[in-house]
Design a protein around this motif. Structure first.
Motif, short mmCIF file in Angstrom:
data_model
loop_
_atom_site.label_atom_id
_atom_site.label_comp_id
_atom_site.label_asym_id
_atom_site.label_seq_id
_atom_site.Cartn_x
_atom_site.Cartn_y
_atom_site.Cartn_z
N TRP A 201 41.25 42.59 35.89
CA TRP A 201 41.70 43.97 36.02
C TRP A 201 41.82 44.61 34.64
CZ3 TRP A 201 45.87 46.83 34.29
CH2 TRP A 201 45.97 48.11 34.85
N LEU A 202 42.34 43.88 33.67
CA LEU A 202 42.45 44.43 32.31
C LEU A 202 41.07 44.78 31.76
CD1 LEU A 202 45.14 41.99 30.87
CD2 LEU A 202 45.44 44.43 31.33
N LEU A 203 40.08 43.92 32.00
CA LEU A 203 38.72 44.20 31.53
C LEU A 203 38.15 45.43 32.20
CD1 LEU A 203 37.39 40.54 31.46
CD2 LEU A 203 37.62 42.04 29.47
N SER A 204 38.46 45.62 33.48
CA SER A 204 37.96 46.81 34.18
C SER A 204 38.59 48.08 33.64
CB SER A 204 38.23 46.70 35.68
OG SER A 204 39.60 46.90 35.98
N ARG A 205 39.68 47.95 32.89
CA ARG A 205 40.33 49.08 32.25
C ARG A 205 40.04 49.15 30.76
NH1 ARG A 205 40.46 50.38 36.65
NH2 ARG A 205 42.12 51.35 37.89
N GLY A 206 39.10 48.32 30.30
CA GLY A 206 38.72 48.35 28.90
C GLY A 206 39.70 47.67 27.96
N ARG A 207 40.63 46.89 28.49
CA ARG A 207 41.66 46.24 27.66
C ARG A 207 41.24 44.79 27.38
NH1 ARG A 207 46.73 48.21 31.27
NH2 ARG A 207 47.90 46.71 29.95
N THR A 208 40.16 44.68 26.59
CA THR A 208 39.50 43.39 26.38
C THR A 208 40.38 42.41 25.62
OG1 THR A 208 37.38 44.53 26.35
CG2 THR A 208 37.43 42.29 25.46
N GLU A 209 41.04 42.86 24.57
CA GLU A 209 41.84 41.94 23.77
C GLU A 209 43.01 41.35 24.56
OE1 GLU A 209 40.99 40.79 20.78
OE2 GLU A 209 39.17 41.94 21.17
N GLU A 210 43.62 42.17 25.40
CA GLU A 210 44.72 41.67 26.24
C GLU A 210 44.20 40.62 27.23
OE1 GLU A 210 47.56 44.73 27.81
OE2 GLU A 210 46.16 46.09 26.81
N ALA A 211 43.02 40.90 27.79
CA ALA A 211 42.43 39.96 28.74
C ALA A 211 42.11 38.63 28.07
CB ALA A 211 41.18 40.57 29.37
N ARG A 212 41.52 38.69 26.89
CA ARG A 212 41.18 37.47 26.16
C ARG A 212 42.44 36.67 25.81
NH1 ARG A 212 36.27 36.26 24.25
NH2 ARG A 212 34.59 37.81 24.47
N ALA A 213 43.49 37.37 25.43
CA ALA A 213 44.73 36.68 25.07
C ALA A 213 45.31 35.93 26.26
CB ALA A 213 45.74 37.69 24.53
N ILE A 214 45.23 36.52 27.45
CA ILE A 214 45.75 35.88 28.66
C ILE A 214 44.91 34.66 29.03
CG2 ILE A 214 46.04 36.18 31.16
CD1 ILE A 214 46.96 39.05 30.53
N VAL A 215 43.59 34.80 28.96
CA VAL A 215 42.72 33.67 29.26
C VAL A 215 42.95 32.54 28.26
CG1 VAL A 215 40.31 32.91 29.37
CG2 VAL A 215 40.97 35.09 30.39
N THR A 216 43.11 32.90 27.01
CA THR A 216 43.37 31.89 25.97
C THR A 216 44.68 31.17 26.22
OG1 THR A 216 42.10 33.09 24.30
CG2 THR A 216 43.76 31.53 23.51
N ALA A 232 31.02 39.59 31.76
CA ALA A 232 30.18 40.52 32.54
C ALA A 232 30.98 41.68 33.13
CB ALA A 232 29.47 39.77 33.67
N GLU A 233 32.31 41.57 33.14
CA GLU A 233 33.14 42.65 33.69
C GLU A 233 33.00 43.90 32.82
OE1 GLU A 233 34.71 42.72 36.44
OE2 GLU A 233 34.87 40.62 37.05
N GLU A 234 32.89 45.04 33.47
CA GLU A 234 32.72 46.30 32.76
C GLU A 234 33.84 47.26 33.09
OE1 GLU A 234 28.94 47.87 33.80
OE2 GLU A 234 27.82 46.10 33.18
N GLN A 235 34.08 48.17 32.16
CA GLN A 235 35.09 49.20 32.40
C GLN A 235 34.52 50.21 33.39
OE1 GLN A 235 36.62 51.11 28.91
NE2 GLN A 235 37.91 52.54 30.06
N ARG A 236 35.13 50.28 34.58
CA ARG A 236 34.66 51.18 35.63
C ARG A 236 35.84 51.81 36.34
NH1 ARG A 236 30.18 47.29 38.65
NH2 ARG A 236 28.68 47.16 36.93
N SER A 237 35.63 53.00 36.85
CA SER A 237 36.68 53.65 37.64
C SER A 237 36.62 53.13 39.07
CB SER A 237 36.49 55.17 37.63
OG SER A 237 35.22 55.50 38.17
N GLY A 238 37.76 53.18 39.77
CA GLY A 238 37.83 52.70 41.14
C GLY A 238 38.15 53.83 42.10
#
Length: 452
Positions: A201-216, A232-238
């Motif tokens: 969900w963070l990646l879909s909102r363009g919050r890549t660094e937060e997403a990487r930190a959680i996965v790490t 492969a996740e992209e920032q997209r509107s829902g």
């Protein structure tokens, strides 16, 4: 990028995923427990509150009506504001509403409280499976998601047994029986303390660094991030405009229709299981009810163990036809010996549960991240239209067209589900979540890949 020295170990990842699976599974079990409790307590409630058949039907269907409202609403909010908030709030609401059932003064008050309970349950459908799937690895995602339905059927069975013991053995009021639904909600609330936001969900909102930190921190760092296609996740509107777009309409139609065909006969029959079995001259409805629900719990467990080997389609399509035959036997042979009736319902329960695991799997796998919870909520709502209608109409149908005709209608619904699934169901076993949610539905490979 997060410091790689903080990367979790494989053992740490396993522990985190187990805790996540437990927290989501108990949330799913709340629904089963709540519906199991009302199925046993409803005859006593009907007498105590002087309910008409119509009001009894409404109360039986009340949670399903609430799910129709809560699932799409919570799904939209979850895709917009994140998974984590709804993940916690809805279970707290369940605790409060579960306790409120003890204080209702008439049938209409109970109906309102249980509709609100259904809204909380609907939120759980929209968030629990999505939250788990967006952390879980592809190789055992289906097994983990199936575990949610194992807990659903286990919760239903536990509620049925506990309710019979409380009412028949100890003579407790139906009010105490209904209040027990708050107990598993407390366990669920405690288990959910401290979970992070979904990285997808963070990646879909363009919050890549937060997403990487959680996965790490929780899953294993860059290797896990790459292997599970987070890149492969992209920032997209829902939102509903995207959900109903050309790319997603067929996906949404498939999951909504097969889900409805799975749950409509089940809820209609087993919300009123004691009444149905009594109508078929079964001498001990309590034993019959417990038996067929035990078979459902076993079926869900078997389905969880076999889903990665059998594949999604093999676990979806044949059970529809077997269920149709079992219900048709009851419909055409209503005077059959009690053992035959129980056996047919046991077969139906087992196969319905084996297949029912896919209601927690397919909706997650075929919908993209930006509309995953919204779509699951919408499909859950559609499935509950049929379930609520069947639950409301069954007691009326028993007194008008007869139990045999009601069972034949349920069998026909299974036939419809079998045909639709044969035409539309993709094979998504072992594939990455981004792959299964972006490839055109008809282009999914129908072969089951080797187990990794």
């Amino acid at each position: 990028m997060a410091d790689r020295s903080t990367t979790t170990t494989p053992a740490g990842r396993t522990g985190f995923l187990r805790r996540m699976t437990f927290a989501c599974a108990w949330g799913e079990g709340l629904d089963g427990f709540d519906l199991g409790v009302i199925s046993v307590a409803l005859p006593a409630i009907t007498v105590a509150l002087g309910l008409s058949p119509v009001l009894a039907g409404l109360i039986g269907a009340s949670s399903l009506i609430g799910i129709f409202i809560g699932a799409p609403l919570a799904g939209l909010l979850t895709d917009r504001f994140g998974r984590k908030r709804v993940f916690t709030i809805d279970v707290l609401a369940f605790i409060v509403l579960g306790l409120l059932q003890a204080f209702v003064a008439d049938g209409w008050q109970l109906f309102v409280v249980r509709v609100l309970l259904g809204i909380a349950i609907g939120a759980e459908y929209s968030i629990g499976a999505a939250m788990l799937a967006e952390f879980a690895p592809a190789k055992d995602r289906g097994r983990r998601l199936s575990g949610l339905l194992v807990c659903w059927y286990g919760g239903y069975l536990l509620a049925v047994v506990a309710a019979y013991v409380m009412i028949d053995a100890f003579g407790l009021s139906w009010r105490w029986v209904l209040v027990t639904s708050a107990l598993p909600a407390v366990v669920t609330a405690i288990a959910r303390i401290g979970f992070p936001e979904s990285p997808r969900w963070l990646l879909s909102r363009g919050r890549t660094e937060e997403a990487r930190a959680i996965v790490t921190a929780h899953l294993g760092g860059d290797a896990y991030f790459r292997d599970e296609e987070y890149t492969a996740e992209e920032q997209r509107s829902g939102g509903y405009r995207v959900l109903f777009s050309k790319d997603n309409r067929q996906r949404l139609a498939f999951i909504s229709m097969f889900w409805a065909c799975n749950v409509a006969p089940y809820f209609a029959i087993f919300t009123f299981a004691p009444t149905v079995l009594k109508s078929l001259q079964l001498h001990d409805p309590a034993v019959g009810t417990i038996t067929v629900n035990a078979m459902a719990a076993i079926g869900a467990f078997v389905g969880m163990l076999t889903i990665e080997r059998l594949g999604r389609r093999r676990q979806l399509i044949p059970p529809f036809w077997i269920m149709a035959v079992a219900l048709a036997v009851v419909g055409f042979w209503g005077s059959a010996p009690g053992i035959v009736i129980v056996l047919c319902f046991a077969v139906f329960s087992f196969m319905n549960a084996v297949q029912g695991n896919l209601t927690a799997v397919y909706p997650i796998e075929v919908l993209p991240t930006e509309v995953r919870s919204t779509g699951v909520g919408f499909a859950a709502a559609c499935s509950r239209i049929g379930a609520a209608a069947g639950t409301f109409l069954l007691p009326v149908g028993i007194t008008t067209i007869g139990i045999g005709a009601c069972m034949l209608i349920a069998a026909a619904i299974c036939v419809v589900g079998g045909v639709l699934s044969q035409i539309m169901a993709p094979e998504t076993t072992g594939r990455g979540l981004h792959d299964t949610s972006t490839a055109p539905l008809r282009q999914h490979d129908l072969r089951v890949p080797a187990v990794r």
